[in-house]
Design a protein around this motif. Structure first.
Motif, PDB file in Angstrom:
ATOM      1  N   TRP A 289      -0.395   3.426  -3.246  1.00 17.47           N
ATOM      2  CA  TRP A 289      -1.532   4.325  -3.055  1.00 17.47           C
ATOM      3  C   TRP A 289      -1.405   5.628  -3.823  1.00 17.47           C
ATOM      4  O   TRP A 289      -2.388   6.115  -4.400  1.00 17.47           O
TER       5      TRP A 289
ATOM      6  N   MET B  21      -6.076   2.472   0.964  1.00 12.76           N
ATOM      7  CA  MET B  21      -4.726   1.914   1.086  1.00 12.76           C
ATOM      8  C   MET B  21      -3.858   2.794   1.975  1.00 12.76           C
ATOM      9  O   MET B  21      -3.069   2.294   2.787  1.00 12.76           O
ATOM     10  N   TYR B  22      -4.007   4.106   1.836  1.00 14.23           N
ATOM     11  CA  TYR B  22      -3.234   5.004   2.689  1.00 14.23           C
ATOM     12  C   TYR B  22      -3.674   4.888   4.142  1.00 14.23           C
ATOM     13  O   TYR B  22      -2.855   4.996   5.066  1.00 14.23           O
TER      14      TYR B  22
ATOM     15  N   ALA C 255      -7.298   4.314  -3.272  1.00 13.38           N
ATOM     16  CA  ALA C 255      -6.015   4.882  -2.859  1.00 13.38           C
ATOM     17  C   ALA C 255      -6.081   5.380  -1.414  1.00 13.38           C
ATOM     18  O   ALA C 255      -5.156   5.168  -0.624  1.00 13.38           O
TER      19      ALA C 255
ATOM     20  N   ALA D 246       0.815  -1.220   0.000  1.00 15.42           N
ATOM     21  CA  ALA D 246       0.000   0.000   0.000  1.00 15.42           C
ATOM     22  C   ALA D 246       0.845   1.264   0.000  1.00 15.42           C
ATOM     23  O   ALA D 246       0.510   2.246  -0.673  1.00 15.42           O
ATOM     24  N   SER D 247       1.961   1.258   0.732  1.00 16.89           N
ATOM     25  CA  SER D 247       2.782   2.460   0.838  1.00 16.89           C
ATOM     26  C   SER D 247       3.406   2.849  -0.502  1.00 16.89           C
ATOM     27  O   SER D 247       3.714   4.025  -0.722  1.00 16.89           O
TER      28      SER D 247
ATOM     29  N   THR E 169      -9.634   6.600  -6.705  1.00 15.61           N
ATOM     30  CA  THR E 169      -9.277   7.559  -5.662  1.00 15.61           C
ATOM     31  C   THR E 169      -9.668   7.031  -4.286  1.00 15.61           C
ATOM     32  O   THR E 169      -8.896   7.124  -3.320  1.00 15.61           O
TER      33      THR E 169
ATOM     34  N   LEU F 153      -3.927   7.124  -6.653  1.00 21.30           N
ATOM     35  CA  LEU F 153      -4.540   8.428  -6.435  1.00 21.30           C
ATOM     36  C   LEU F 153      -4.357   9.329  -7.649  1.00 21.30           C
ATOM     37  O   LEU F 153      -5.319   9.965  -8.109  1.00 21.30           O
TER      38      LEU F 153
END
Length: 233
Positions: A141, A163-164, A160, A137-138, A157, A145
């Protein structure tokens, strides 16, 4: 025709809000870094009355807690960490071979993580379970986005932002792990005959280091709140 100024105004405000976010997070990060370096360097020059190295203190703490099979390695500058994959502790040269307050406090903090791992400390297990998702995810994301914004795909979006949020959750779970490791380290040091002044110095070092995690979590939360607000607009 009346809508264009409104759109420009909305875009301007969003840009200004993001600029403000960048400034705030930079101030938080720089302030935390300055404070950490100040405390570490201050007590790096103060020898502990125990006169033993950080590596030796780590061995003592491991033995006192009945934790076996943990290797202690000498790492490079600022390489202080516990690796659960190899069940090993790495200390930077100052912490490994030094006898300062910073050295023994740092070593005991890392042993605190080794003790957590040996005991199956719940927050550490949760943190470990999140690692694979966070690693993905890091990195992903921000790309999702940007694609979602440029292609006007609200679904991407939203994904994203989700995930963040996982990354933020990881940082929040990290806080009790770090605080508990410091608590364990300080509790052990009080049994080693160090003076109250030295205990205070060790506390200052570990509190300063914990501040970096607090600052990282705070900036991530602010970023997430901004993303949520912008998404709703």
């Amino acid at each position: 025709m009346a809508r264009k100024p409104a759109k420009r105004s909305c875009s301007y405000l969003m840009s200004m809000s993001y600029l403000s976010l960048i400034v705030v997070t930079m101030v938080i990060g720089m302030g935390a870094t300055w404070y950490v370096n100040r405390q570490i360097n201050k007590y790096l020059r103060v020898p502990a009355s125990t006169r033993i190295t950080g590596a030796q203190m780590a061995e003592r703490m491991l033995a006192a807690n009945g934790v076996t099979g943990v290797q202690i390695h000498r790492g490079g500058p600022q390489q202080d960490h516990f690796d659960p994959r190899s069940n090993s502790i790495t200390l930077d040269p100052d912490a490994f071979g030094g006898t300062s307050i910073t050295a023994i406090a740092t070593a005991c903090h890392e042993v605190g993580h080794a003790c957590q791992f040996a005991e199956g400390y719940a927050p550490m297990r949760i943190r470990g379970a999140l690692v694979p998702a966070v690693n993905f995810a890091s990195n992903a994301w921000v790309f999702l986005l940007m694609i979602g914004i440029f292609m006007h795909m609200a679904g991407l979006t939203t994904l994203a932002i989700i995930m963040y949020a996982v990354v933020v959750l990881f940082q929040l779970v990290t806080l009790p792990v770090e605080f508990d490791a410091s608590r364990r380290g300080l509790a052990f040091l009080t049994t080693q005959g160090i003076t109250s002044a030295e205990q205070s110095g060790a506390y200052s070092v570990l509190r300063a280091c914990a501040l970096t995690y607090v600052a990282a979590a705070l900036t991530s939360i602010l970023q997430l709140l901004w993303l949520l607000q912008s998404h709703d607009e």
